[in-house]
Design an enzyme around this catalytic site. Sequence first.
Site, PDB file in Angstrom:
ATOM      1  N   ASP A 106     -10.336   2.079   3.888  1.00  0.00           N
ATOM      2  CA  ASP A 106     -11.015   1.050   3.883  1.00  0.00           C
ATOM      3  C   ASP A 106     -12.989   0.616   3.778  1.00  0.00           C
ATOM      4  O   ASP A 106     -13.108  -0.368   3.192  1.00  0.00           O
ATOM      5  CB  ASP A 106     -10.622   0.383   5.216  1.00  0.00           C
ATOM      6  CG  ASP A 106      -9.751  -0.393   4.723  1.00  0.00           C
ATOM      7  OD1 ASP A 106      -8.958  -0.624   3.958  1.00  0.00           O
ATOM      8  OD2 ASP A 106      -8.252  -0.648   5.982  1.00  0.00           O
ATOM      9  N   LYS A 111       0.662  -1.215   0.252  1.00  0.00           N
ATOM     10  CA  LYS A 111      -0.054  -0.030  -0.005  1.00  0.00           C
ATOM     11  C   LYS A 111       0.970   1.153   0.217  1.00  0.00           C
ATOM     12  O   LYS A 111      -0.088   2.016  -0.542  1.00  0.00           O
ATOM     13  CB  LYS A 111      -1.108   0.223   1.666  1.00  0.00           C
ATOM     14  CG  LYS A 111      -2.212  -0.847   0.696  1.00  0.00           C
ATOM     15  CD  LYS A 111      -2.508  -1.336   2.766  1.00  0.00           C
ATOM     16  CE  LYS A 111      -3.661  -2.039   2.237  1.00  0.00           C
ATOM     17  NZ  LYS A 111      -4.403  -3.023   3.215  1.00  0.00           N
ATOM     18  N   GLN A 154      -4.650  -2.020  10.285  1.00  0.00           N
ATOM     19  CA  GLN A 154      -4.425  -2.643   8.718  1.00  0.00           C
ATOM     20  C   GLN A 154      -5.042  -3.922  10.079  1.00  0.00           C
ATOM     21  O   GLN A 154      -5.445  -4.022  11.154  1.00  0.00           O
ATOM     22  CB  GLN A 154      -3.015  -3.294   8.909  1.00  0.00           C
ATOM     23  CG  GLN A 154      -3.064  -4.796   8.750  1.00  0.00           C
ATOM     24  CD  GLN A 154      -3.400  -3.990   6.848  1.00  0.00           C
ATOM     25  OE1 GLN A 154      -3.274  -3.366   6.494  1.00  0.00           O
ATOM     26  NE2 GLN A 154      -3.614  -5.434   6.502  1.00  0.00           N
TER      27      GLN A 154
END
Length: 277
Positions: A116, A49, A93
């Site tokens: 997200d 990422k 995460q």
Amino acid sequence: MAAMMMDGRALAERIRAEVAEEVQALGGIGLATVLVGDDPASDIYIRRKHEAAEAAGFRTEDLRLPAEISQEELLDRVAALNADHAIDALLVQLPLPDQIDEDEIIRAVDPGKDVDGFHPLNAGELLLGRPGLVPATARGVMALLAEYRIELDGARAVVVGRSEIVGKPVAQLLEQANATVTVCHSHTRDLARQTLDAEVLVVAAGRAEIVSPDMVAVGAVVIDVGINRTAAGLVGDVDPGVAEIAAFMTPVPGGVGPMTIACLLENAVACARRRER
Ligand code: NAP
């Protein structure tokens, strides 16, 4: 006849180039990631990422925290990033260590920075048909279907998997595109009966090659979200032999995988644009 393979790498590259232009136009975008502990798979995801974000010209912050961190301290860290004006987009995460209440952490992320799309507010907007920040993998699936001009209006679509990050949002987006959607899961009886009915089949079960050629209708469009590490290497949820039956199919790797990161960057642009308003 063999299926046309849907090239996620090529589409992702184009999206990333467009994102880089947007980053310039906006005068920069700040993306922060939080990684708790040292799980090797999570470390790889975070590095990918950051590489993609930096290549597109983002400012990035890579916060690494010890596995034994307390709930309160992690909440404090998230609150600090929420308050930081240099940060437009923020992700924590997953998975998080056992002592952490994951749900509370997801809820703690500012919904406007929730790149997200996991915050209940963003999930709720999607459910109500007002998609804003939508989980990147689901966006990636829809972008691939659009790129190959797959007709969704009135199509029979089957989604295997109902997770909050893939199956549920994909099913919502397909329904909003006017497909008739069936969602299958681990309690579904006779999975093949459902999958054989699909004109569009999206598989996100996390079970290596669970969908075999005899479970797919001739001419179907098959999107394989699965990434499974096996002794034979990386395989999807769909047996590659399905390519002999389907009209379109995504490869693993090189299908949905690259789209997820590209769409995550698009979400970050959306976060930055929302903050501009
Ligand atoms: P998950 O949270 O484990 O969810 C799996 C879903 O599949 C669950 O809803 C489960 O049903 C269902 N399922 C499991 N076994 C089944 C079976 N035998 N028949 C029918 N349904 C079954 O996984 P996820 O996070 O959604 O991820 C799914 C896969 O996609 C994984 O391989 C993951 O690595 C991959 N993935 C790829 C990307 C990418 O960028 N390409 C991104 C995210 C995830 P229940 O709800 O009943 O348990």
